[in-house]
Design a protein around this motif. Structure first.
Motif, PDB file in Angstrom:
ATOM      1  N   ARG A  20     -34.084  35.225 -47.773  1.00 43.66           N
ATOM      2  CA  ARG A  20     -35.168  34.705 -48.407  1.00 43.66           C
ATOM      3  C   ARG A  20     -34.769  34.396 -50.067  1.00 43.66           C
ATOM      4  NH1 ARG A  20     -39.096  31.949 -46.096  1.00 43.66           N
ATOM      5  NH2 ARG A  20     -40.729  33.093 -47.147  1.00 43.66           N
ATOM      6  N   LYS A  21     -35.790  33.733 -50.680  1.00 39.65           N
ATOM      7  CA  LYS A  21     -35.271  33.569 -52.257  1.00 39.65           C
ATOM      8  C   LYS A  21     -35.924  34.474 -53.205  1.00 39.65           C
ATOM      9  CE  LYS A  21     -35.670  28.600 -51.497  1.00 39.65           C
ATOM     10  NZ  LYS A  21     -36.533  27.369 -51.776  1.00 39.65           N
ATOM     11  N   ASP A  22     -36.634  35.617 -52.189  1.00 38.00           N
ATOM     12  CA  ASP A  22     -37.166  36.781 -53.290  1.00 38.00           C
ATOM     13  C   ASP A  22     -36.115  37.743 -53.885  1.00 38.00           C
ATOM     14  OD1 ASP A  22     -36.713  37.717 -50.727  1.00 38.00           O
ATOM     15  OD2 ASP A  22     -37.967  39.264 -51.149  1.00 38.00           O
TER      16      ASP A  22
ATOM     17  N   TYR B 291     -33.741  36.338 -43.806  1.00 41.17           N
ATOM     18  CA  TYR B 291     -34.532  35.289 -43.668  1.00 41.17           C
ATOM     19  C   TYR B 291     -35.271  35.268 -42.217  1.00 41.17           C
ATOM     20  CZ  TYR B 291     -36.287  30.629 -43.690  1.00 41.17           C
ATOM     21  OH  TYR B 291     -37.125  29.559 -43.990  1.00 41.17           O
TER      22      TYR B 291
ATOM     23  N   HIS C 198     -39.304  36.027 -42.030  1.00 40.30           N
ATOM     24  CA  HIS C 198     -39.954  34.895 -42.026  1.00 40.30           C
ATOM     25  C   HIS C 198     -40.779  34.519 -40.784  1.00 40.30           C
ATOM     26  CE1 HIS C 198     -42.168  31.438 -43.462  1.00 40.30           C
ATOM     27  NE2 HIS C 198     -41.129  30.709 -42.766  1.00 40.30           N
TER      28      HIS C 198
ATOM     29  N   ASP D 243     -39.062  19.298 -41.285  1.00 38.72           N
ATOM     30  CA  ASP D 243     -39.065  18.265 -42.156  1.00 38.72           C
ATOM     31  C   ASP D 243     -37.792  17.892 -42.189  1.00 38.72           C
ATOM     32  OD1 ASP D 243     -41.351  19.347 -43.472  1.00 38.72           O
ATOM     33  OD2 ASP D 243     -40.238  19.859 -45.418  1.00 38.72           O
TER      34      ASP D 243
ATOM     35  N   GLN E 136     -45.614  15.928 -45.602  1.00 38.10           N
ATOM     36  CA  GLN E 136     -46.405  17.197 -44.921  1.00 38.10           C
ATOM     37  C   GLN E 136     -47.779  16.891 -45.258  1.00 38.10           C
ATOM     38  OE1 GLN E 136     -45.373  21.099 -44.923  1.00 38.10           O
ATOM     39  NE2 GLN E 136     -43.057  21.182 -45.436  1.00 38.10           N
TER      40      GLN E 136
ATOM     41  N   LYS F 270     -47.713  28.756 -43.904  1.00 42.86           N
ATOM     42  CA  LYS F 270     -47.901  28.477 -45.340  1.00 42.86           C
ATOM     43  C   LYS F 270     -48.546  29.752 -45.718  1.00 42.86           C
ATOM     44  CE  LYS F 270     -46.976  24.182 -46.275  1.00 42.86           C
ATOM     45  NZ  LYS F 270     -45.662  24.300 -45.581  1.00 42.86           N
TER      46      LYS F 270
ATOM     47  N   PRO G 254     -39.901  33.902 -56.248  1.00 44.85           N
ATOM     48  CA  PRO G 254     -38.508  33.527 -55.992  1.00 44.85           C
ATOM     49  C   PRO G 254     -37.531  33.576 -57.006  1.00 44.85           C
ATOM     50  CG  PRO G 254     -40.009  32.193 -54.593  1.00 44.85           C
ATOM     51  CD  PRO G 254     -40.819  32.821 -55.943  1.00 44.85           C
TER      52      PRO G 254
ATOM     53  N   TYR H 201     -46.584  24.709 -56.249  1.00 43.76           N
ATOM     54  CA  TYR H 201     -46.535  25.051 -54.736  1.00 43.76           C
ATOM     55  C   TYR H 201     -47.775  25.413 -54.210  1.00 43.76           C
ATOM     56  CZ  TYR H 201     -44.428  26.751 -50.186  1.00 43.76           C
ATOM     57  OH  TYR H 201     -44.436  26.700 -48.830  1.00 43.76           O
TER      58      TYR H 201
HETATM   59  N1  LIG Z   1     -42.418  31.669 -51.017  1.00 41.41           N
HETATM   60  C1  LIG Z   1     -41.381  32.077 -50.763  1.00 41.41           C
HETATM   61  N2  LIG Z   1     -40.566  30.963 -49.963  1.00 41.41           N
HETATM   62  C2  LIG Z   1     -39.462  31.309 -49.732  1.00 41.41           C
HETATM   63  C3  LIG Z   1     -38.783  32.316 -49.931  1.00 41.41           C
HETATM   64  N3  LIG Z   1     -37.626  32.258 -49.511  1.00 41.41           N
HETATM   65  C4  LIG Z   1     -37.436  31.172 -48.845  1.00 41.41           C
HETATM   66  N4  LIG Z   1     -38.601  30.560 -49.079  1.00 41.41           N
HETATM   67  C5  LIG Z   1     -38.838  28.970 -48.586  1.00 41.41           C
HETATM   68  O1  LIG Z   1     -38.711  28.090 -49.581  1.00 41.41           O
HETATM   69  C6  LIG Z   1     -39.236  26.902 -49.474  1.00 41.41           C
HETATM   70  C7  LIG Z   1     -40.310  26.556 -50.503  1.00 41.41           C
HETATM   71  O2  LIG Z   1     -39.916  26.220 -51.491  1.00 41.41           O
HETATM   72  P1  LIG Z   1     -39.676  24.688 -52.374  1.00 41.41           P
HETATM   73  O3  LIG Z   1     -38.875  24.844 -53.246  1.00 41.41           O
HETATM   74  O4  LIG Z   1     -40.993  23.958 -52.075  1.00 41.41           O
HETATM   75  O5  LIG Z   1     -38.767  23.730 -51.021  1.00 41.41           O
HETATM   76  P2  LIG Z   1     -37.349  23.606 -50.672  1.00 41.41           P
HETATM   77  O6  LIG Z   1     -36.717  25.100 -50.366  1.00 41.41           O
HETATM   78  O7  LIG Z   1     -37.332  22.847 -49.243  1.00 41.41           O
HETATM   79  O8  LIG Z   1     -36.801  22.870 -51.864  1.00 41.41           O
HETATM   80  C8  LIG Z   1     -40.246  27.291 -47.967  1.00 41.41           C
HETATM   81  O9  LIG Z   1     -39.509  26.698 -46.912  1.00 41.41           O
HETATM   82  P3  LIG Z   1     -40.118  25.869 -45.900  1.00 41.41           P
HETATM   83  O10 LIG Z   1     -40.261  26.612 -44.740  1.00 41.41           O
HETATM   84  O11 LIG Z   1     -39.552  24.540 -45.568  1.00 41.41           O
HETATM   85  O12 LIG Z   1     -41.767  25.769 -46.372  1.00 41.41           O
HETATM   86  P4  LIG Z   1     -42.501  24.554 -46.789  1.00 41.41           P
HETATM   87  O13 LIG Z   1     -41.941  24.032 -48.177  1.00 41.41           O
HETATM   88  O14 LIG Z   1     -42.664  23.487 -45.757  1.00 41.41           O
HETATM   89  O15 LIG Z   1     -43.714  25.294 -47.448  1.00 41.41           O
HETATM   90  C9  LIG Z   1     -40.052  28.932 -47.784  1.00 41.41           C
HETATM   91  O16 LIG Z   1     -39.990  29.312 -46.632  1.00 41.41           O
HETATM   92  C10 LIG Z   1     -39.505  33.410 -50.722  1.00 41.41           C
HETATM   93  O17 LIG Z   1     -38.857  34.535 -50.986  1.00 41.41           O
HETATM   94  N5  LIG Z   1     -40.671  33.039 -51.131  1.00 41.41           N
END
Ligand SMILES: Nc1nc2c(ncn2[C@@H]2O[C@H](COP(=O)(O)OP(=O)(O)O)[C@@H](OP(=O)(O)OP(=O)(O)O)[C@H]2O)c(=O)[nH]1
Length: 184
Positions: A30-32, A38, A41, A96, A109, A128, A140, A151
């Motif tokens: 994850r990006k945290d 991952y 999640h 997506d 979306q 979400k 993140p 977001y």
């Molecule tokens: N809040 C959060 N999000 C994280 C983290 N690590 C990864 N993500 C993912 O990042 C995405 C949201 O970041 P964005 O910048 O909006 O989208 P992107 O990755 O497509 O560029 C989400 O993906 P997604 O599943 O495609 O979701 P969504 O964009 O369809 O909501 C989420 O699951 C974390 O530590 N915290």
């Protein structure tokens, strides 16, 4: 909708999904700031559905698998083969198209949410909720406060298209929107 499993018992099918997703996401974090594995999640998304009273096997399987096609080397045909067309269909609805620009994916979306099946709306709401709770907990890496705020506002629009699907998930989402002063 069928709650009959594709091959084995429901419990065996869930374990098969968790194992499949764990293998597919094995190198992702994850990006945290803690770089959480991952796989936390998709398992967490499925658990939110359990907390929301959902016991539909295909929905729980799709939750565990929901990011495999979007974020790993997995095709929808592979999911059909392994888990059947119902599960693969729900995953397809919440996947997506990564060949599109980020702006277009985000726009789609919002547009597609109200047209989705009840099953896909459930996965979408739980996804979400998980991501917004994560954002509330930790920013993140590299995200500015403005990006976090954007977001939240974008997610509220997607959630709006999924309402009337699950009270628990929608109430938990609304608590976060209220905390962030996001209009719903
Ligand atoms: N809040 C959060 N999000 C994280 C983290 N690590 C990864 N993500 C993912 O990042 C995405 C949201 O970041 P964005 O910048 O909006 O989208 P992107 O990755 O497509 O560029 C989400 O993906 P997604 O599943 O495609 O979701 P969504 O964009 O369809 O909501 C989420 O699951 C974390 O530590 N915290």
């Amino acid at each position: 909708m069928s709650t009959i499993s594709h091959n084995g018992t429901p419990l065996a099918e869930i374990i098969k999904c968790v194992n499949f997703a764990a293998v597919k996401h094995k190198n992702q974090r994850r990006k945290d700031p803690e770089q959480t594995p991952y796989i936390n999640h998709p398992i967490g998304v499925a658990f939110l559905l359990v907390e929301g009273g959902i016991d539909n096997l295909a929905v729980l399987q799709a939750a565990v698998l929901h990011d495999t096609v979007e974020d790993t080397h997995t095709s929808n045909e592979e999911l059909v083969r392994e888990f059947g067309p119902e599960v693969a269909g729900i995953v397809a609805e919440v996947t997506d198209n990564k060949s599109l620009s980020k702006e277009e994916r985000k726009r789609l979306q919002i547009v597609k949410a109200p047209l989705a099946s009840q099953e896909a709306k459930l996965v979408k709401l739980a996804d979400k909720l998980y991501n917004l709770r994560d954002l509330d907990r930790a920013t993140p890496f590299g995200w500015t406060p403005n990006r976090v705020n954007e977001y939240f506002h974008w997610a509220a629009k997607v959630v709006a298209g999924c309402r009337g699907t699950n009270d628990f998930l929608e109430k938990e989402l609304d608590k976060l929107f209220a905390k962030r002063k996001v209009a719903i």
